[in-house]
Design a protein around this motif. Structure first.
Motif: not given
Length: 250
Positions: A215-243
């Protein structure tokens, strides 16, 4: 829909048929010349019990530059028409109206595999002539036709959504294995890795993760979306995913 009998004639655009008839199909047929152009904008049918209607009507128009591949094109068109309503249900967003038609092109001497643009889906005969089993690649492109992104977002996310639909819903048995050491958090992941990341977010963080990001990609993407939706930065989420991938690989 092969044997038709006269049911009733139209009068001023309407017709009422006596109850008790069991019908498989309705055909509207012109039986006389007229003095004006005929325009049919809508057909409404009422019955008891009510007949089902198409919530997401969709048609595919085929252009095939290689005649011996016509049957394959028709197979792809049927897949698109069958899966389109499911795609619309999977990737909704407020105010979004999905397209109702698609131009499907099989192009002779085209380089690459396939791509989607404003003109529809374009497939390379050189690839699919030898790999007619690869309908999943067309399923991937159909997601792009459904996305219609105008609000931005990273390219890997656009491709990742198409792949998560392909490999986690359309053909999960064909899903490639993910090597946790192959990807970098800032570049991210290659299409299969992007799909795995989005699936991981859906399974571990928010079951509507892809829907909200879409939905965000259809309207307006924001750099903070990862923090807004999941409470962590993208880098933090990516590291957790790799773990999580490393843990699963042990």
């Amino acid at each position: 829909g092969t044997a038709f009998t006269d049911a009733v004639k139209l009068a001023d655009g309407t017709a009422n048929c006596a109850p008790g008839k069991l019908l498989k199909a309705l055909r509207l047929r012109v039986t006389a010349d007229g003095t004006e152009l005929l325009a049919i904008r809508e057909i409404g049918v009422t019955s008891d019990p009510a007949i089902p209607t198409f919530k997401h009507p969709f048609e595919v128009r085929i252009t095939c530059e290689v005649p011996e591949m016509q049957a394959w094109c028709e197979k792809c068109a049927l897949m698109c028409e069958t899966w389109w309503p499911l795609y619309c249900e999977m990737l909704p967003s407020e105010g979004y109206r999905p397209p109702v038609s698609l131009a499907f092109h099989l192009v002779k001497d085209m380089q690459g595999v396939a791509y989607t643009s404003g003109g529809g889906i374009f497939c390379a005969d050189g690839w699919f002539h030898k790999r007619q089993y690869d309908i999943g690649a067309v399923a991937h492109e159909l997601v792009h036709w459904q996305q219609q992104y105008r609000g931005g977002g990273p390219g890997w996310f656009t491709e990742g959504v198409a792949e998560v639909v392909r490999y986690y819903i359309y053909e999960p048995k064909a899903r490639p294995k993910i090597n946790p050491e192959r990807y970098k958090a800032d570049a991210p992941y290659g299409w299969d890795g992007s799909a795995a990341l989005l699936n991981w977010l859906t399974c571990t963080k928010d079951k509507d993760a892809v829907v909200k990001l879409n939905a965000a990609a259809r309207k307006k993407w924001r750099a903070s979306i990862w923090q807004d939706l999941f409470g962590k930065s993208f880098d933090e989420l990516a590291a957790e995913f790799k773990d999580s991938l490393r843990a699963a690989a042990k």
